[in-house]
Scaffold this active site. Structure first.
Site, mmCIF file in Angstrom:
data_model
loop_
_atom_site.group_PDB
_atom_site.id
_atom_site.type_symbol
_atom_site.label_atom_id
_atom_site.label_comp_id
_atom_site.label_asym_id
_atom_site.label_seq_id
_atom_site.Cartn_x
_atom_site.Cartn_y
_atom_site.Cartn_z
ATOM 1 N N LYS A 1 0.856 -1.177 0.000
ATOM 2 C CA LYS A 1 0.000 0.000 0.000
ATOM 3 C C LYS A 1 0.895 1.232 0.000
ATOM 4 O O LYS A 1 1.782 1.373 0.852
ATOM 5 C CB LYS A 1 -0.891 0.011 1.252
ATOM 6 C CG LYS A 1 -1.908 -1.115 1.325
ATOM 7 C CD LYS A 1 -3.142 -0.770 0.542
ATOM 8 C CE LYS A 1 -4.252 -1.765 0.786
ATOM 9 N NZ LYS A 1 -5.472 -1.429 0.018
ATOM 10 N N LYS B 1 -13.551 -7.374 -6.551
ATOM 11 C CA LYS B 1 -13.910 -7.531 -5.144
ATOM 12 C C LYS B 1 -15.417 -7.764 -5.076
ATOM 13 O O LYS B 1 -16.199 -6.808 -5.192
ATOM 14 C CB LYS B 1 -13.506 -6.296 -4.347
ATOM 15 C CG LYS B 1 -11.998 -6.080 -4.295
ATOM 16 C CD LYS B 1 -11.628 -4.819 -3.544
ATOM 17 C CE LYS B 1 -10.112 -4.681 -3.470
ATOM 18 N NZ LYS B 1 -9.681 -3.404 -2.865
#
Length: 368
Positions: A164, A272
Site C-alpha cells: 500500500k 472484489k
C-alpha cells in the site's frame, strides 16, 4: 415451510493498525446473513455483507435499516429456493445500489442450497487437493513497520508482495521498493503496489515512471476513480501496467461495464465481490476482460472468513494462475475458525478442520 432470513452484526478487530491512503483501520463491522427453513433449522446458509467505510457504494447511514428491510421482504415471499430461481430472487428483491447485500444474500443462498456446509463451489480446492496463490499484503505505517511486514512475508514464503502506497513520503516508499529490489530480482519476488487513487493528476505519470524503475508487476488505481479521460491516457502511455480497482465500483449494468473497460483499456482489473455486487457480477467482468484482452485477479475486501471462504471457492474454479488477494483472514483476532489456512504464500482449504460460527448463534437475531 419456507425460507427465512435474519442477520447478525459482528465487529471484527484488527491485530494491528492497518494503514491505507484513506486512513487507519482498527475494526470493521460485518453483517452476517443467516438463511434457514423455519421447519428445519438444522441447515443454515451464511453470507456476509461487509461494506467498507468511505469506499463501498452502499456505505450509507441507513445501511442496516435497508438490510433489515430486505430480510423482511424476503421473509414475506414464502420462498422455496432452487438454483434456477436464485438469480430471479436477487434481481427482483435487492437493488443494485446495495452490492454488499447482494453478495451476502447470494452466497447465503448458495450455501443453503449446498446443505449449509459452507461449500458453495465444490471441487479440488475444498477437497484439499489444490491451493490458491496469494499475495502478501504490506499495510501502510512507519517505514520500520513496513520493513517488518516485508521481512515477515518473505520469511513466510510469499513470492508476490503488494505494498500500500500513497500515505508516506513518496521517497520513503521508493526506498522500501529499492530495498526489496536490492535483494530480490523480479523473477524471485513479484512486486505490486496499490495507490488507492492517491496520486494527483499532475504528478501521476512522473510517479509511474519512477515506480517502473523497480520492476513492478503493476499498480492499482493510481488516480482517484471517475477521471476516465485521464485514466485512459495513463493506461495508454504508462511504463507500468495499471490495474483498475475502485474504478469498477458502481457499474452494475453489463453494457456500462463494457463501455468503461473499452474506454479506459487497463492492463488489469481487480474484482472484489463485496464491492461489485457478488459473484454473478464478477462473472460479467471476467467475461468482458477476456473479450478485451485484459488480465484480472480477485481480492477480498476485509471480509471475515465467512465471506472470504465464498470468494476463495469462487476463485478456485478458474485456472487463472496470477496470485490473488485472499490473505485477509489473518487480519483479525476474533475471526471465525474455518478450514482456510495460509502456507508458503498459498491459500489452502483443510476439509478436516471444522467451522466455528458459534459466536453468531449467541448474538441477538434481527428481522425475524
Amino acid at each position: 415451510m419456507s425460507l427465512k432470513a435474519d442477520y447478525v452484526k459482528y465487529t471484527l478487530h484488527f491485530r494491528f493498525e492497518a494503514g491505507t491512503s484513506r486512513g487507519t483501520l482498527t475494526q470493521k463491522d460485518s453483517y452476517i446473513i443467516r438463511l434457514c427453513d423455519d421447519a428445519d433449522p438444522s441447515i443454515v446458509g451464511y453470507g456476509e455483507c461487509g461494506p467498507l467505510k468511505g469506499l463501498s457504494y452502499d456505505d450509507r447511514p441507513d445501511f442496516e435499516k435497508q438490510l433489515h428491510q430486505y430480510c423482511q421482504y424476503f421473509n414475506q415471499l414464502d420462498l422455496q429456493l432452487f438454483s434456477w430461481n436464485l438469480p430471479i430472487i436477487l434481481n427482483q428483491l435487492i437493488s443494485q445500489q446495495f452490492p454488499s447485500i447482494l453478495f451476502g444474500f447470494e452466497t447465503a443462498m448458495l450455501d443453503y442450497l449446498a446443505g449449509g456446509q459452507r461449500v458453495i463451489r465444490d471441487g479440488d480446492f475444498v477437497q484439499g487437493n489444490r491451493s490458491i496463490p496469494i499475495n502478501g499484503l504490506i499495510w501502510m505505517g512507519s517505514p520500520a513497520f513496513m520493513r517488518q511486514q516485508i521481512e515477515e512475508k518473505i520469511q513466510a514464503g510469499y513470492t508476490t508482495l503488494k505494498l500500500k502506497i500513497g500515505a508516506l513520503d513518496f521517497e520513503q516508499e521508493c526506498e522500501l521498493l529499492a530495498m526489496i529490489r536490492d535483494r530480490f530480482t523480479p523473477e524471485q519476488i513479484t512486486l505490486r503496489v496499490d495507490a488507492n487513487g492517491a496520486f494527483r493528476p499532475d504528478e501521476a505519470m512522473a510517479k509511474l515512471e519512477r515506480l517502473a524503475t523497480y520492476g513492478l508487476h503493476s499498480i492499482e488505481q493510481p488516480i482517484r476513480a471517475g477521471q476516465h479521460e485521464l485514466m485512459a491516457d495513463l493506461c495508454q502511455h504508462t511504463p507500468l501496467p495499471i490495474a483498475l480497482d475502485e474504478e469498477l465500483i458502481g457499474h452494475s449494468e453489463y453494457v456500462d461495464k463494457f463501455r468503461l473497460l473499452k474506454k479506459i483499456q487497463p492492463q488489469f482489473i481487480i474484482l472484489k465481490p463485496t464491492l461489485l455486487g457478488g459473484l454473478r457480477h464478477c462473472d460479467e467482468w471476467i467475461e468482458l476482460a477476456g473479450r478485451l484482452g485484459m488480465g484480472w485477479w480477485i481480492t477480498s475486501a476485509l471480509e471475515s472468513n465467512i465471506g472470504l471462504n465464498a470468494i476463495a471457492q469462487y476463485t478456485a474454479q478458474f485456472k487463472n494462475l496470477l496470485p490473488h488477494g485472499l490473505g485477509t483472514g489473518q487480519l483479525y483476532y476474533n475471526n471465525f475458525d474455518s478450514p482456510l489456512t495460509v502456507e508458503n504464500g498459498q491459500l489452502h482449504y483443510n476439509p478436516a478442520q471444522p467451522w466455528d460460527v458459534a459466536p453468531l448463534d449467541l448474538r441477538s437475531v434481527q428481522s425475524r
